[in-house]
Design an enzyme around this catalytic site. Structure first.
Site, short mmCIF file in Angstrom:
data_model
loop_
_atom_site.label_atom_id
_atom_site.label_comp_id
_atom_site.label_asym_id
_atom_site.label_seq_id
_atom_site.Cartn_x
_atom_site.Cartn_y
_atom_site.Cartn_z
N GLY A 45 -6.12 4.07 3.04
CA GLY A 45 -6.91 4.02 4.26
C GLY A 45 -8.40 4.20 4.13
CD GLU B 168 1.40 5.09 0.12
OE1 GLU B 168 0.98 4.79 1.26
OE2 GLU B 168 2.56 5.45 -0.10
NE ARG C 223 -9.44 -1.84 5.20
CZ ARG C 223 -9.07 -2.78 6.08
NH1 ARG C 223 -9.73 -3.90 6.16
NH2 ARG C 223 -8.04 -2.58 6.88
CE1 TYR D 102 -5.81 -5.90 12.10
CE2 TYR D 102 -6.80 -7.28 10.41
CZ TYR D 102 -5.71 -6.61 10.92
OH TYR D 102 -4.53 -6.63 10.23
CB CYS E 206 -7.23 -26.95 18.23
SG CYS E 206 -7.62 -28.41 17.27
C1 LIG Z 1 -1.53 -0.41 4.72
C2 LIG Z 1 -1.04 0.79 4.04
C3 LIG Z 1 -1.77 1.33 2.98
C4 LIG Z 1 -3.09 0.79 2.52
O1 LIG Z 1 -4.10 0.92 3.45
P1 LIG Z 1 -5.62 0.56 3.03
O2 LIG Z 1 -6.38 0.78 4.26
O3 LIG Z 1 -5.61 -0.87 2.61
O4 LIG Z 1 -6.00 1.48 1.94
C5 LIG Z 1 -1.23 2.41 2.32
N1 LIG Z 1 -0.05 2.97 2.69
C6 LIG Z 1 0.68 2.46 3.71
C7 LIG Z 1 1.97 3.09 4.06
C8 LIG Z 1 0.21 1.37 4.43
O5 LIG Z 1 0.92 0.89 5.44
#
Ligand SMILES: *Cc1c(COP(=O)(O)O)cnc(C)c1O
Length: 422
Positions: free
Chosen positions: A239, A275, A278, A318, A346
Site C-alpha cells: 500500500g 506485500e 505499486r 480512479y 467511444c
Molecule cells: C493490492 C494488494 C497489495 C498491494 O498493494 P500496493 O498498493 O500495490 O502496494 C498487497 N496486499 C494485498 C492483500 C492487496 O490486495
C-alpha cells in the site's frame, strides 16, 4: 527515482532510446526498467534488514512472467490473489514457500492448487473460507499454514476504490472479533495458525494510517499469545504510495516505512512479511503512445492518442493523474500548450487528462505516460476490439518484447462461432 530520463532531448529507458523501441514494436506499448524494479525491491528488502523478513511482490500490480522472474531471482516472494497468479509465480520458478495467497474469495480449486504446489501461507479472510480451507487441506492429508486477515477499521486516506481497511470494506474479519475467530481456527485439524495479516489499502501517502493499523496488530499479537496461539509471522500488507506527479510532495520512503514497522511491531520477535506492489512496479514503467490527431474543439484542443482507456484505465477508474511527457523534449523556452488528452475509444470517459499543460506536440509525435508500471497492463482489455498492447523490458542497453501484440487474426480467432450459425 526511476531510469526514464532525457539525454540530449530524447527520452531513454535506461540506455535505450524510447523512440527506438517504438520503431521496433509500434505504438502504443508498455516499457519497464529492470534497474528500477530491482532498486525498488531492494529498498524494501534493506528497510527490513533489521530482522527476519520476506518482501512479497503484489503480483496483481504487474504480472508479466519476465517481471516475476526478475524479482523472484532478486529474492522476492510473491503475493498472489488468484489461482492464475499462483500458477504464474510457479511458472516463473518462484518456490511455493515464497508464495503467499491473499484474496477475499479463494475457491476450493484454488486452495487445492496451492496446497498441492506448495504454499508459504494462506491469508484467510472469513470464517466460511476457513471452513472450506480446513476441509480441502484435510482431504489432501495436509495442514495449511494460515494467517487471518484482520480489518483494523483504520482510514487509509486514499481513493475510495482502493481503501480496504475500514469496517465497511469487504476485506478481512473485524479486529474486534479476532480472538473468537482465532479460537475457532485453532480447533481445525487442517489448519495451522502462524500469524496475523493486515492490508489497509493502496496508494497511501502518509505513514499515520499504517502506524495506527500496526499498533493494533501489535496489541492483538499479545492478546492472541496470551490466549495460547503461536504467532510467529506478521504479514503487514502493501500500500505504500508513489508520487504520480513530479510536482507533488513525495510520499514516505521505504526506509521510513521499515523504521515504522520496527518501531510498532519489531519488539514482538515475529518474522515480518510485506506485500508492496505499486511502489515496486509503478515508477518502473511507461506507457508510450503516438499522437494521431490534434483536433480543435470550440474552446479547447484535443490531443487524440492511439492509446486509450482499455490500455490504461487508471484515469477513468480512479481519476488518476499520470504525468504525460513528449518523447522528444521541446527546445528550451518553448511555451506550453494546453490539451484535453484523450484516446480513440467511444466513451467520454476515455480521457487521460483535461486542460493539461504540456509542451506542444503534433500528429505522429510520441508521448510517454509516466508511473504506468503498476495497475496498467494488468488491467487492460480489448474493449473496442483494440488488441492488447505489447510489453517491453529494458535492461541496460538491451530490450526484449515480453508480451507481443496479438494480431487482429489472433484476436478474432479466440472466438468460436457455433456450427449452427455456419
Ligand atoms: C493490492 C494488494 C497489495 C498491494 O498493494 P500496493 O498498493 O500495490 O502496494 C498487497 N496486499 C494485498 C492483500 C492487496 O490486495
Amino acid at each position: 527515482m526511476d531510469h526514464f530520463l532525457y539525454r540530449d532531448g530524447a527520452l531513454y529507458a535506461e540506455d535505450v532510446p524510447v523512440s527506438e523501441i517504438a520503431a521496433a514494436v509500434g505504438t502504443p506499448f508498455y516499457v519497464y526498467s529492470t534497474a528500477t524494479l530491482k532498486r525498488h525491491f531492494q529498498l524494501f528488502d534493506d528497510a527490513l534488514a533489521w530482522g527476519d523478513h520476506l518482501v512479497c511482490f503484489a503480483m496483481k500490480s504487474l504480472s508479466n512472467q519476465a517481471v516475476i522472474k526478475l524479482l523472484g531471482n532478486a529474492g522476492a516472494g510473491m503475493d498472489v490473489v488468484s489461482g492464475g497468479e499462483y500458477l504464474r509465480a510457479k511458472a516463473a520458478g518462484v518456490p511455493g514457500d515464497r508464495i503467499v495467497f491473499s484474496g477475499v474469495g479463494k475457491t476450493a480449486d484454488e486452495m487445492r492448487l496451492a496446497i498441492e504446489g506448495g504454499i508459504r501461507q494462506f491469508n484467510v479472510e472469513s470464517e466460511p473460507e476457513m471452513i472450506v480451507l480446513d476441509q480441502v487441506a484435510q482431504s489432501l492429508g495436509a495442514v495449511a499454514p494460515i494467517t487471518i486477515r484482520v480489518n483494523p477499521d483504520v482510514d487509509a486516506k486514499t481513493h475510495a476504490k482502493i481503501a480496504t481497511g475500514k469496517s465497511e470494506n469487504k476485506f478481512g474479519i473485524p479486529i474486534s472479533r479476532a480472538r473468537e475467530v482465532y479460537a475457532m481456527a485453532a480447533k481445525m485439524p487442517g489448519l495451522k495458525v502462524i500469524g496475523i495479516d493486515v492490508h489497509i489499502g493502496s496508494q497511501l501517502t502518509e505513514l499515520a494510517p499504517f502506524e495506527a493499523a500496526y499498533n493494533k496488530v501489535a496489541e492483538l499479537t499479545e492478546q492472541l499469545r496470551a490466549d495460547g496461539h503461536e504467532i510467529t509471522r506478521l504479514d503487514l500488507g502493501g500500500g505504500l504510495g508513489i508520487p504520480y506527479a513530479r510536482s507533488n510532495e513525495a510520499p514516505p520512503l521505504p526506509t521510513d516505512y521499515g523504521a515504522l514497522i520496527q518501531r510498532t511491531v519489531g519488539h514482538l520477535g515475529c518474522e515480518i512479511e510485506i506485500e508492496p506492489g505499486r511502489l515496486i512496479s509503478g515508477n518502473a514503467g511507461l506507457m508510450v503512445s503516438k499522437v494521431i490527431y490534434v483536433k480543435s474543439g470550440e474552446d479547447r484542443e484535443f490531443l487524440i492518442l492511439d492509446g486509450a482507456m482499455n490500455d490504461l484505465i487508471r484515469p477513468a477508474m480512479y481519476d488518476a493523474w499520470h504525468d504525460i511527457i513528449p518523447v522528444n523534449e521541446a527546445p528550451a523556452g518553448t511555451s506550453p500548450a494546453r490539451y484535453d488528452i484523450v484516446g480513440p475509444v467511444c466513451e467520454s470517459g476515455d480521457t487521460f487528462a483535461k486542460g493539461r499543460e504540456m509542451p506542444p506536440v503534433k500528429a505522429d509525435d510520441l508521448v510517454a505516460f509516466r508511473s504506468a508500471g503498476a495497475y496498467g497492463a494488468v488491467m487492460s482489455s480489448e474493449y473496442n476490439s483494440r488488441p492488447l498492447i505489447p510489453e517491453v523490458l529494458v535492461d541496460g542497453d538491451q530490450f526484449a518484447v515480453i508480451r507481443p501484440r496479438p494480431t487482429y487474426e489472433d484476436m478474432i480467432a479466440r472466438d468460436n462461432v457455433p456450427a449452427w450459425l455456419e
